[in-house]
Design an enzyme around this catalytic site. Structure first.
Site, PDB file in Angstrom:
ATOM      1  N   ARG A  54      61.313 -28.993  32.979  1.00  0.00           N
ATOM      2  CA  ARG A  54      60.057 -27.646  32.719  1.00  0.00           C
ATOM      3  C   ARG A  54      60.734 -26.334  33.772  1.00  0.00           C
ATOM      4  O   ARG A  54      62.258 -26.526  34.055  1.00  0.00           O
ATOM      5  CB  ARG A  54      59.031 -27.777  34.069  1.00  0.00           C
ATOM      6  N   GLY A 104      57.079 -32.748  36.281  1.00  0.00           N
ATOM      7  CA  GLY A 104      55.132 -32.647  35.690  1.00  0.00           C
ATOM      8  C   GLY A 104      54.711 -33.113  35.018  1.00  0.00           C
ATOM      9  O   GLY A 104      53.346 -33.497  34.722  1.00  0.00           O
ATOM     10  N   SER A 105      55.249 -34.211  34.644  1.00  0.00           N
ATOM     11  CA  SER A 105      54.755 -35.785  33.819  1.00  0.00           C
ATOM     12  C   SER A 105      54.235 -35.370  32.102  1.00  0.00           C
ATOM     13  O   SER A 105      54.575 -34.784  32.002  1.00  0.00           O
ATOM     14  CB  SER A 105      53.919 -36.928  34.756  1.00  0.00           C
ATOM     15  N   HIS A 106      53.020 -35.205  32.400  1.00  0.00           N
ATOM     16  CA  HIS A 106      51.890 -35.336  31.249  1.00  0.00           C
ATOM     17  C   HIS A 106      51.899 -34.002  31.627  1.00  0.00           C
ATOM     18  O   HIS A 106      51.216 -34.112  30.243  1.00  0.00           O
ATOM     19  CB  HIS A 106      51.658 -36.578  30.749  1.00  0.00           C
TER      20      HIS A 106
END
Length: 237
Positions: A54, A104-106
């Protein structure tokens, strides 16, 4: 600046610069140092830090490391890695007392967050809330930790080469979704003798091809089509 809702059951996560900011990341580092001192011992402590693709991750890591080192905790920077690679570091770097993965994962691109490990396990539930309570209490430590970088990938690759040996003639398609998987997955599969077809390999925090959530069917269209085209036995998102 932060909203308490970001302290969730299994991680700390929210919209960057809306629900938390870099100053919060710095204070989280200071609170984590207190948590280690109270739960593990006075130290000195060293932890590993990793981050995902990110756009906000490098700034968050910089602020987090500042809070940690100014609290006397030394930092080993793993760089852009997957969450499992960050966890792997807690088992293979003998000097670390834990790890923090910025990810932020998914979630959508404007999200980011923190997965927190102490020892060789992640904390959750009331332990995550304890970090919030420490932050709100103002309890802090002072010190001068160090920072260094470490390439964890050779040990990670060797670990799975040892486990799986050499495979042959297995057609697999991988969709990295422009996430952190692209930092390691080609080398990982090659290490065990496979040459998968890889989609959207380059890490890109704008996620230009599809949203980084493989549990949503519309995000698997390109993967499904490639599996059919290649005659692969499976596709992994």
């Amino acid at each position: 600046m932060y909203q308490p809702v970001i302290f969730r059951e299994y991680d700390i996560r929210g919209v960057y610069n809306e629900q938390f900011d870099d100053a919060f990341a710095e204070e989280l580092g200071r609170s984590y140092a207190v948590y280690l001192s109270e739960r593990v011992g006075k130290g000195p402590h060293t932890i590993s830090l990793g981050y995902d693709a990110r756009l906000s991750s490098p700034a968050i890591i910089k602020a987090l490391a500042k809070g940690l080192t100014e609290s006397g905790v030394s930092v080993i920077h793993l760089g852009l890695v997957t969450t499992p690679v960050c966890y792997f570091s807690t088992f293979t770097l003998p000097e670390v007392s834990g790890a923090i993965m910025v990810t932020g994962s998914h979630n959508p691109p404007d999200y980011n967050g923190f997965k927190v490990s102490v020892g060789k396990t992640t904390i959750f539930g009331d332990d995550i809330q304890e970090l919030r309570r420490i932050m709100e209490s103002g309890r802090r430590l002072s010190g001068k930790g160090t920072e260094r970088s470490h390439d964890i990938f050779p040990a990670y690759l060797a670990r799975y080469r040892e486990e799986f040996g050499t495979l042959k003639n297995v057609k697999v398609v991988l969709d990295c979704g422009n996430g952190a998987a692209g930092s390691i997955v080609r080398r990982l599969f090659k290490e065990v003798g496979l040459e998968p077809t890889i989609l959207f390999e380059k890490p890109d925090g704008t996620f230009p091809n599809h949203h980084p959530d493989p549990t949503v069917e519309k995000n698997l269209v390109a993967l499904r089509d490639a599996v059919l085209k290649e005659g692969a036995i499976c596709g992994i998102g």
